[in-house]
Motif scaffolding. Structure first.
Motif: not given
Length: 207
Positions: A50-56
């Protein structure tokens, strides 16, 4: 190995801390400082992950990366992790298919639960795709006449009607019907109709 977690965040110390946490929990980890770094790495979505993704993040933002990956056909689940959660962004990300939206700082328990759920859902989706591929292969094994019989059976036609429509005898249709059930690996009409529905073969206008 439980799965590979791709961490996309421009904060180097955060990436290091998360990587340590996830490795302790048994995950493989790959970290990226930007969305472009992830795209350049072209992660394989055939393995659990899976991908753990920051918004900014600088350049392509988290939601923009999500849209890009979705358009390219990636099936890797995405979990957003942000220090700046706002309702519109959260709703938009979830609507676009994000698995979860977590706010920093996040507890190990919450994070690991979210990752486990994402991987479980990915596994279920993969199983579903595998079953559809099996159904398509079975369908392709039908002869032309068996396929005609299949199409009429799943639309609720009885043997007598099928025989009349195809210009043959009921006995012949019974034999074809038996072959269709065998080749499609089903034991009931309901299962056959379910397969046709899942393959998108039952147009309501043509029933």
């Amino acid at each position: 190995m439980l799965g590979l977690v791709h961490v996309v965040d421009d904060d180097a110390s955060f990436r290091t801390a998360i990587e340590r946490r996830l490795k302790l929990a048994g995950y493989e980890v790959a970290t990226y400082a930007s969305s472009q770094d992830l795209l350049d790495a072209a992660p394989d979505d055939a393995q659990p992950g899976c991908i753990l993704l920051d918004v900014r993040i600088p350049g392509l933002s988290g939601p923009e990366l999500q849209r890009h990956l979705s358009a390219s056909g990636s099936t890797l689940p995405i979990i957003f992790l942000t220090g700046y959660a706002d309702t519109p962004t959260t709703v938009q990300a979830i609507k676009a298919g994000a698995e979860d939206f977590l706010t920093k700082p996040v507890s190990s328990e919450l994070l690991l639960d979210a990752i486990a759920r994402a991987l479980a859902r990915q596994d279920a989706a993969r199983g579903q795709r595998g079953r559809l591929d099996t159904f398509r292969a079975c369908l392709a094994a039908l002869t032309q006449r068996e396929r005609q019989v299949f199409d009429l059976i799943v639309r609720g036609k009885i043997n007598k009607q099928i025989a009349h429509q195809l210009g043959t005898t009921e006995r012949t249709i019974k034999a074809h019907r038996h072959q269709v059930m065998e080749k499609m690996q089903v034991h009931s009409l309901a299962e056959l109709v379910s397969i046709a529905e899942r393959l998108g073969m039952l147009d309501p206008n043509n029933l």
